[in-house]
Design an enzyme around this catalytic site. Structure first.
Site, PDB file in Angstrom:
ATOM      1  N   GLU A 248       0.857  -1.200   0.000  1.00 31.27           N
ATOM      2  CA  GLU A 248       0.000   0.000   0.000  1.00 31.27           C
ATOM      3  C   GLU A 248       0.876   1.227   0.000  1.00 31.27           C
ATOM      4  OE1 GLU A 248      -2.431  -0.237   3.505  1.00 31.27           O
ATOM      5  OE2 GLU A 248      -3.438  -2.043   2.811  1.00 31.27           O
ATOM      6  N   LYS A 250       2.451   4.405   1.403  1.00 32.96           N
ATOM      7  CA  LYS A 250       2.580   4.965   2.755  1.00 32.96           C
ATOM      8  C   LYS A 250       2.379   6.464   2.598  1.00 32.96           C
ATOM      9  CE  LYS A 250       5.502   5.065   6.898  1.00 32.96           C
ATOM     10  NZ  LYS A 250       5.020   6.334   7.335  1.00 32.96           N
ATOM     11  N   ARG A 255      -2.509   9.930  10.685  1.00 40.41           N
ATOM     12  CA  ARG A 255      -3.281   8.724  10.955  1.00 40.41           C
ATOM     13  C   ARG A 255      -4.609   9.136  11.571  1.00 40.41           C
ATOM     14  NH1 ARG A 255      -1.220   3.528  12.145  1.00 40.41           N
ATOM     15  NH2 ARG A 255      -2.822   2.113  12.844  1.00 40.41           N
ATOM     16  N   ARG A 270      -2.915   9.100  15.975  1.00 40.67           N
ATOM     17  CA  ARG A 270      -2.232   7.878  16.423  1.00 40.67           C
ATOM     18  C   ARG A 270      -1.813   7.973  17.879  1.00 40.67           C
ATOM     19  NH1 ARG A 270       2.974   7.051  13.196  1.00 40.67           N
ATOM     20  NH2 ARG A 270       4.324   6.922  14.999  1.00 40.67           N
ATOM     21  N   GLU A 300      -5.347   7.313   6.418  1.00 40.58           N
ATOM     22  CA  GLU A 300      -4.386   8.413   6.478  1.00 40.58           C
ATOM     23  C   GLU A 300      -5.011   9.625   5.784  1.00 40.58           C
ATOM     24  OE1 GLU A 300      -1.581   7.908   8.104  1.00 40.58           O
ATOM     25  OE2 GLU A 300      -0.131   9.394   7.401  1.00 40.58           O
ATOM     26  N   PHE A 339      -7.318   2.279   5.278  1.00 48.77           N
ATOM     27  CA  PHE A 339      -6.568   1.038   5.119  1.00 48.77           C
ATOM     28  C   PHE A 339      -6.943  -0.062   6.108  1.00 48.77           C
ATOM     29  CE2 PHE A 339      -3.732   4.118   7.289  1.00 48.77           C
ATOM     30  CZ  PHE A 339      -3.635   3.507   8.523  1.00 48.77           C
ATOM     31  N   LYS A 421       7.598  -1.147   6.550  1.00 52.46           N
ATOM     32  CA  LYS A 421       7.637   0.054   5.705  1.00 52.46           C
ATOM     33  C   LYS A 421       8.924   0.114   4.894  1.00 52.46           C
ATOM     34  CE  LYS A 421       8.465   2.591   9.925  1.00 52.46           C
ATOM     35  NZ  LYS A 421       8.349   3.670  10.801  1.00 52.46           N
TER      36      LYS A 421
HETATM   37  P1  AMP Z   1       5.836   5.559  10.988  1.00 51.33           P
HETATM   38  O1  AMP Z   1       5.277   6.825  11.533  1.00 51.33           O
HETATM   39  O2  AMP Z   1       6.961   5.784  10.035  1.00 51.33           O
HETATM   40  O3  AMP Z   1       6.115   4.536  12.026  1.00 51.33           O
HETATM   41  O4  AMP Z   1       4.676   4.916  10.075  1.00 51.33           O
HETATM   42  C1  AMP Z   1       3.425   4.557  10.560  1.00 51.33           C
HETATM   43  C2  AMP Z   1       2.378   5.535  10.065  1.00 51.33           C
HETATM   44  O5  AMP Z   1       2.249   5.502   8.653  1.00 51.33           O
HETATM   45  C3  AMP Z   1       0.979   5.199  10.533  1.00 51.33           C
HETATM   46  O6  AMP Z   1       0.736   5.660  11.840  1.00 51.33           O
HETATM   47  C4  AMP Z   1       0.104   5.918   9.522  1.00 51.33           C
HETATM   48  O7  AMP Z   1      -0.174   7.224   9.978  1.00 51.33           O
HETATM   49  C5  AMP Z   1       0.987   6.046   8.295  1.00 51.33           C
HETATM   50  N1  AMP Z   1       0.458   5.371   7.098  1.00 51.33           N
HETATM   51  C6  AMP Z   1       0.418   5.928   5.865  1.00 51.33           C
HETATM   52  N2  AMP Z   1      -0.081   5.077   4.959  1.00 51.33           N
HETATM   53  C7  AMP Z   1      -0.397   3.935   5.624  1.00 51.33           C
HETATM   54  C8  AMP Z   1      -0.945   2.675   5.228  1.00 51.33           C
HETATM   55  N3  AMP Z   1      -1.264   2.415   3.980  1.00 51.33           N
HETATM   56  N4  AMP Z   1      -1.100   1.732   6.199  1.00 51.33           N
HETATM   57  C9  AMP Z   1      -0.769   1.982   7.492  1.00 51.33           C
HETATM   58  N5  AMP Z   1      -0.255   3.147   7.922  1.00 51.33           N
HETATM   59  C10 AMP Z   1      -0.064   4.130   7.001  1.00 51.33           C
END
Ligand code: AMP
Length: 565
Positions: A248, A250, A255, A270, A300, A339, A421
Site C-alpha cells: 500500500e 505509505k 493517521r 495515532r 491516512e 486502510f 515500511k
Molecule cells: P511511521 O510513523 O513511520 O512509524 O509509520 C506509521 C504511520 O504511517 C501510521 O501511523 C500511519 O499514519 C501512516 N500510514 C500511511 N499510509 C499507511 C498505510 N497504507 N497503512 C498503514 N499506515 C499508514
C-alpha cells in the site's frame, strides 16, 4: 483516601529505581484504594487528571505557578524566583516555600484525593475573562492546605512533569500483582490496548478478575491503541520471507482512527488525541460514506489541493487549529485513504487477517473519488512490480510503501510480523527539542539554537544529538514556514529550567530534521552529532516518546560509513 498516601507512594518510587520495587509499591497503593477512587488514583499516579485521549490540558505556565507559590506562602515573588533559578524545579520550589511559609491557613484540613483531583480537573475548564486570576486563586488555595512534600507533587502534576517515572508497563504489572495472577498478564495487556482507561480496568480486575477483563469490549468514542509498522531494508527481504504481500502507499499525512456510532463520529490521531473538532469536513464524509451503523476504521488523511498532495506541514496547521476552523476547511482541503477496519457493527475484528479485514472495509465504504477512498493496494510477490509501485508512490509525493503480511492479525503497537515500511534511506530524523538559547539583538524574545535529542528506549532517557539552527524562519513567506516566534510560543510553557540565556524544556515538541551527515561526537550524551541539521517540519502528530532512537542513529551512522566507501 488522603492525598498524602499517594505522595508517600511517589516518594518511595522516586527512591526506588528498580522496576520490581516500583511495581510492588504501586500494587500496595492499588490494594488500599477504595473502588470509587480507583480511576482518580490510577490517573494521579501517572501525573495526570485526564486520560490522554480527552486532549484536556491544564494550561498552567511557569510564571503563573511562581505567583501561586508566592500567594500561598506569603513569600515575595523575587525570592520565589531566586529559589527557582537555583533548583530549576518548581516542585522543589513549592516544597521549600511551604516549609518556610509566612501564612498559615486558619483551619488546616488534610488534602484528600478527591479534592485534589476535582480541583485540578477544574483548571482545564477555566476560560475567558479573568481566567488567569481564577486559576491563580485555585492553585494557591490548594497549596495553602498542602504539606511541603504534597506541594512538591501537586505543582509537578499541575505542570505535567511528575518526574517519578511510572510507565504504563509498571501500572500494568502492579494491577497484575494486586488483583490477578501472572498468567492473566496477556489478557490485561489486550484489555489495555482496546480500552485505554486504566482506572476502569484496574477496578474490573479487582472486582471480576480475568473474566471481567475478557469481557471488555471496545467502547465507541474511546480510542484504541493503533498498529504500527517496522522498517524493512528492502522489498526483496520481505517478499523472500513472506511471499505474496499487500503493498500500500505509505501516505505522508495524519493517521486517523475514526469511530462511528450512528450519527456520532469521533476522529483520533495515532497518539489517541481527539481531533474531531478540527475536521468537520471529514466528519461529514464519514457520516455519508461509512455504511455500517457502528464501526471503527483507520486511514491516512492528507491535504490535497487541485488534486495534488500537499506536504504534511500544511496539514499540520489543521491538526493544531482550534479556531477559524471553517476557514481552514476551505483553505486546506483533505482526502482520506482508508486502510483498516477493526470494528464492524458489534464485531471486533482484531483476530481477522489483513485480507479479511480489507474485504470488510471494502464493503463498508462508499468511495468518493479524491475524497473518501481506499488506500491504494496491490497484492503480489513480484519484486519488479513492487519496485514500480514503490517508485509510483514516491512520484506521487508520498513517503514510500507499506508491505503488509496477508494473514497478519491486527497487532497493537510496533511489533515485528505485520506491517513493513519501505522508505528512502536518506530519511529525516524525528527528534525532540530539549533545550534552546534566548536570542539577542534582532532575535531578542525568541528562542533559537534548539538542542535536539533522540531517545534511549531501554532507559526512556532523552540523549542530545545536535543543535538546530537552520530551516526555522524569521518571517513567514509561505504556509510551510515555521518561525522562531511560533516555536517560541510552543516551547515557552514547557520550560523546566533556565540559567542565563539557556533554557531546558520538558520534551514534548517533535521536529523532523534532515542533515548532511552523522558524526561521532564526545560533546553530546548520545555520542553522535548531526552535521548541519535543518528543520523540515513540526510533528504535531508525534509524541516525544515516539522520536527516533539512539539505535536508529547508530544504524544510520554505520550505513553511511558503508555507502561512503
Ligand atoms: P511511521 O510513523 O513511520 O512509524 O509509520 C506509521 C504511520 O504511517 C501510521 O501511523 C500511519 O499514519 C501512516 N500510514 C500511511 N499510509 C499507511 C498505510 N497504507 N497503512 C498503514 N499506515 C499508514
Amino acid at each position: 483516601m488522603r492525598y498524602s498516601e499517594i505522595v508517600k507512594t511517589y516518594e518511595e518510587m522516586e527512591k526506588n529505581s528498580s522496576k520490581i520495587a516500583k511495581t510492588q509499591i504501586l500494587a500496595e497503593l492499588l490494594k488500599k484504594t477504595p473502588d470509587e477512587e480507583m480511576e482518580m488514583v490510577t490517573l494521579l499516579i501517572q501525573g495526570v487528571v485526564f486520560p490522554k485521549y480527552t486532549g484536556y490540558d491544564l494550561g498552567i505556565a511557569q510564571q503563573l505557578m511562581l505567583k501561586a507559590i508566592s500567594k500561598a506562602t506569603g513569600i515575595g515573588i523575587d525570592k520565589v524566583e531566586k529559589i527557582f533559578k537555583e533548583s530549576g524545579d518548581l516542585g522543589i520550589v513549592a516544597e521549600q516555600c511551604i516549609k518556610e511559609r509566612k501564612q498559615v491557613s486558619l483551619f488546616k484540613k488534610e488534602l484528600d484525593v478527591e479534592t485534589v483531583f476535582k480541583n485540578l480537573q477544574k483548571l482545564a475548564f477555566i476560560a475567558g475573562e479573568g481566567a488567569q486570576d481564577k486559576k491563580l486563586s485555585l492553585i494557591s488555595e490548594l497549596l495553602s492546605f498542602a504539606k511541603p512534600e504534597e506541594a512538591k507533587y501537586l505543582v509537578r502534576t499541575i505542570l505535567g512533569d511528575l518526574r517519578v517515572g511510572v510507565a504504563e508497563g509498571i501500572i500494568r504489572d502492579a494491577i497484575v500483582e494486586a488483583f490477578l495472577t501472572k498468567e492473566d498478564a496477556t489478557a490485561l495487556e489486550y484489555a489495555m490496548n482496546i480500552y485505554p482507561n486504566l482506572g476502569e480496568i484496574a477496578l474490573l480486575a479487582k472486582q471480576k478478575g480475568l473474566k471481567g477483563l475478557k469481557e471488555i469490549k471496545v467502547k465507541l468514542g474511546q480510542p484504541i491503541q493503533v498498529m504500527l509498522g517496522e522498517k524493512a531494508e528492502s522489498i526483496k527481504e520481505v517478499v523472500e520471507k513472506f511471499g505474496k504481500v499487500a503493498a500500500e502507499y505509505k501516505y505522508d499525512g495524519m493517521r486517523a482512527q475514526i469511530h462511528k456510532d450512528d450519527e456520532k463520529i469521533w476522529i483520533f490521531t495515532r497518539r489517541l488525541e481527539d481531533v474531531t473538532k478540527q475536521f468537520p469536513d471529514l466528519v461529514e464524509l464519514c457520516r455519508k460514506h461509512l455504511k455500517p451503523k457502528k464501526c471503527i476504521v483507520e486511514g491516512e488523511v492528507i491535504a490535497v489541493r487541485d488534486s495534488s498532495p500537499l506536504p504534511f506541514q500544511v496539514l499540520s496547521q489543521r491538526i493544531q487549529r482550534k479556531y477559524d476552523i471553517e476557514k481552514m476547511v476551505k483553505e486546506i482541503p483533505i482526502q482520506i485513504n482508508l486502510f483498516d477496519i477493526v470494528l464492524y457493527e458489534d464485531e471486533m475484528l482484531f483476530d481477522k487477517t489483513l485480507l479479511e479485514r480489507r474485504k470488510i472495509l471494502e464493503k463498508s465504504i462508499e468511495v468518493k473519488p479524491n475524497k473518501f477512498m481506499l488506500a491504494k493496494q496491490i497484492v503480489t510477490d513480484d519484486i519488479s512490480v513492487l519496485e514500480i509501485f514503490y517508485k509510483e508512490a514516491l512520484d506521487a509525493k508520498q513517503e514510500g510503501i507499506f508491505l503488509k503480511v496477508l494473514d497478519a492479525k491486527y497487532i497493537f503497537g510496533r511489533h515485528v510480523g505485520g506491517w513493513y515500511k519501505i522508505k528512502p534511506t536518506l530519511e529525516t530524523l524525528d527528534l525532540a527539542i530539549v533545550g534552546a538559547t534566548w536570542g539577542t539583538g534582532k532575535r531578542a524574545g525568541w528562542l533559537g539554537s534548539f538542542i535536539l535529542a533522540c531517545r534511549d528506549e531501554k532507559t526512556g532517557k532523552f540523549l542530545e544529538c545536535g543543535m538546530l539552527g537552520t530551516g526555522v524562519k524569521e518571517k513567514k513567506t509561505s504556509e510551510n514556514d515555521v518561525t522562531f516566534e511560533e516555536l517560541t510560543k510552543l516551547l515557552k510553557p514547557l520550560i523546566i529550567f533556565e540559567k542565563g540565556n539557556s533554557v531546558r524544556f520538558k520534551p514534548k515538541i517533535v521536529v523532523s530534521v534532515d542533515y548532511q551527515e552523522i558524526q561521532m561526537s564526545p560533546n553530546y550524551e548520545s555520542g553522535f552529532a548531526l552535521r548541519f541539521p535543518r528543520f523540515v517540519a513540526l510533528r504535531y502528530d508525534k509524541g516525544a516518546e515516539e522520536v527516533d532512537t539512539i539505535e536508529r542513529i547508530k544504524y544510520l551512522y554505520e550505513l553511511q560509513k558503508k555507502t561512503k566507501k
